[in-house]
Write a protein that holds these residues in place. Structure first.
Motif, short mmCIF file in Angstrom:
data_model
loop_
_atom_site.label_atom_id
_atom_site.label_comp_id
_atom_site.label_asym_id
_atom_site.label_seq_id
_atom_site.Cartn_x
_atom_site.Cartn_y
_atom_site.Cartn_z
N PHE A 248 -52.57 6.41 -31.40
CA PHE A 248 -53.89 6.85 -31.87
C PHE A 248 -54.95 5.76 -31.73
O PHE A 248 -56.00 5.97 -31.12
CB PHE A 248 -53.79 7.31 -33.33
CG PHE A 248 -55.12 7.55 -33.97
CD1 PHE A 248 -55.82 8.72 -33.72
CD2 PHE A 248 -55.69 6.61 -34.83
CE1 PHE A 248 -57.06 8.95 -34.31
CE2 PHE A 248 -56.92 6.82 -35.42
CZ PHE A 248 -57.61 8.01 -35.16
N THR A 269 -53.13 12.96 -31.01
CA THR A 269 -53.42 12.55 -32.39
C THR A 269 -54.92 12.35 -32.62
O THR A 269 -55.42 12.59 -33.71
CB THR A 269 -52.68 11.26 -32.72
OG1 THR A 269 -52.94 10.28 -31.69
CG2 THR A 269 -51.17 11.50 -32.78
N TYR A 273 -57.17 14.31 -35.32
CA TYR A 273 -58.09 13.63 -36.24
C TYR A 273 -59.49 14.25 -36.18
O TYR A 273 -60.13 14.47 -37.22
CB TYR A 273 -58.14 12.15 -35.90
CG TYR A 273 -59.24 11.39 -36.60
CD1 TYR A 273 -59.07 10.90 -37.89
CD2 TYR A 273 -60.47 11.16 -35.96
CE1 TYR A 273 -60.07 10.20 -38.53
CE2 TYR A 273 -61.47 10.46 -36.60
CZ TYR A 273 -61.28 9.99 -37.88
OH TYR A 273 -62.30 9.31 -38.51
N GLN A 274 -59.98 14.51 -34.99
CA GLN A 274 -61.30 15.10 -34.85
C GLN A 274 -61.39 16.46 -35.54
O GLN A 274 -62.38 16.75 -36.24
CB GLN A 274 -61.65 15.24 -33.37
CG GLN A 274 -61.88 13.93 -32.65
CD GLN A 274 -62.13 14.12 -31.17
OE1 GLN A 274 -61.96 15.22 -30.63
NE2 GLN A 274 -62.53 13.05 -30.49
#
Length: 315
Positions: A248, A269, A273-274
């Motif tokens: 990440f 990943t 996260y976004q």
């Protein structure tokens, strides 16, 4: 009338000790469970509990601010049928894993073989080679890498000395992912140390016998080193595959959290996260996380299935 005397059977050995009292066994079990309580509490609170909550949220529409709304399998249906960025992130991550893991293991094994020859100052070399792995996944290393491969970075300055105009490595979609692959390979210290420990366990007599039979260095490496080291290779392979799928920080720092340019560094990943923390679609992000769990589990299972063909264990 003669008495019959019973002669003890000496071959049977001494009589077994009487079983421990039941109360003592219960007391020992209670002590064992008492020592296990901290681990069990941590497992339930920080691993099993969040996993179950995530599984529930993957079937909801949850934006972190309102109550989750149950939508069933809609997140998964959208993921596989109407989300091009999901497929792009899966493509980028798969390419990253396929390129970086074999290169890292080959490089780590090559360096381990060299260090295993008993070089003077080997402990110093081992520490120097292992040092990058200590900073693996750190923000500082990712920032440094962005500067090294920037348009005016160190790599292009070195190329300029040879009269070569280097590209903007990170800003070019055709080369940006490969800079992250190089970063991954550069951090080969952890598997190298494990390879070195495995090489130390191979008896030197095997190589001596093969040399007497006329086997050269390449033949000894292929016929002795690789088969006897195959369990260690398999161990490193599984660990590095799992770690690479979860990468990440490098992509986040190098691309400023965008996965650019043109989603060329959009790791799975990073996309997760976004969706969860930038777009506030935590339900969808939870579904993405569970798909990643299934992918890693499937890849690991395939590795274990095929390991029977090439991993050799000593009996």
């Amino acid at each position: 009338m003669s008495e019959t005397m019973t002669i003890p059977d000496r071959a049977a050995g001494p009589a077994p000790p009487p079983p421990a009292p039941r109360r003592k066994r219960h007391r020992d079990n209670a002590a064992a469970y008492l020592f296990l309580i901290p681990w069990l509490a941590g497992f339930v609170l920080f691993l099993l509990g969040p996993m179950l909550v995530s599984l529930y949220l993957s079937a909801t529409d949850f934006d972190l601010l309102t109550v989750p709304e149950w939508i069933g399998l809609d997140n998964y249906a959208r993921m596989f049928t109407d989300d091009s960025r999901f497929w792009q992130s899966l493509k980028v991550t798969t390419l990253y894993v396929v390129l970086s893991v074999p290169l890292e293991l080959v490089f780590a094994l090559a360096v381990a073989v060299l260090l295993n020859r008993g070089l003077r100052g080997m402990s110093l070399y081992r520490s120097v080679f292992y040092l990058p792995s200590l900073f693996g996944g750190s923000v500082a290393v990712a920032v440094l890498w962005r500067e090294v491969f920037g348009g005016e970075g160190l790599v292009n300055r070195l190329l300029a000395l040879a009269g070569i105009q280097g590209p903007a490595w990170i800003a070019d979609p055709s080369t940006s992912l490969y800079t992250l692959v190089v970063l991954h390979v550069w951090q080969f210290g952890a598997p190298m140390v494990i390879f070195l420990a495995g090489l130390r366990q191979i008896p030197a007599t095997f190589y001596e016998a093969a040399a007497l039979d006329g086997a050269g260095k390449v033949r000894r490496f292929v016929s002795i080193t690789l088969p006897l080291l195959s369990p260690v290779i398999f161990f490193n392979l599984v660990l590095r595959l799992i770690s690479s799928f979860q990468a990440f920080t490098p992509a986040f720092i190098v691309s400023d959290g965008t996965g650019g340019p043109s989603d060329s560094t959009l790791f799975y990943t990073l996309y997760l996260y976004q969706e969860g923390f930038e777009n506030f679609r935590m339900g969808y992000a939870s579904a993405l996380a569970w798909v990643l769990v299934v992918i890693i589990g499937a890849v690991t299972a395939v590795n274990f299935a095929f390991s029977r063909r090439w991993v050799h264990y000593e009996h």
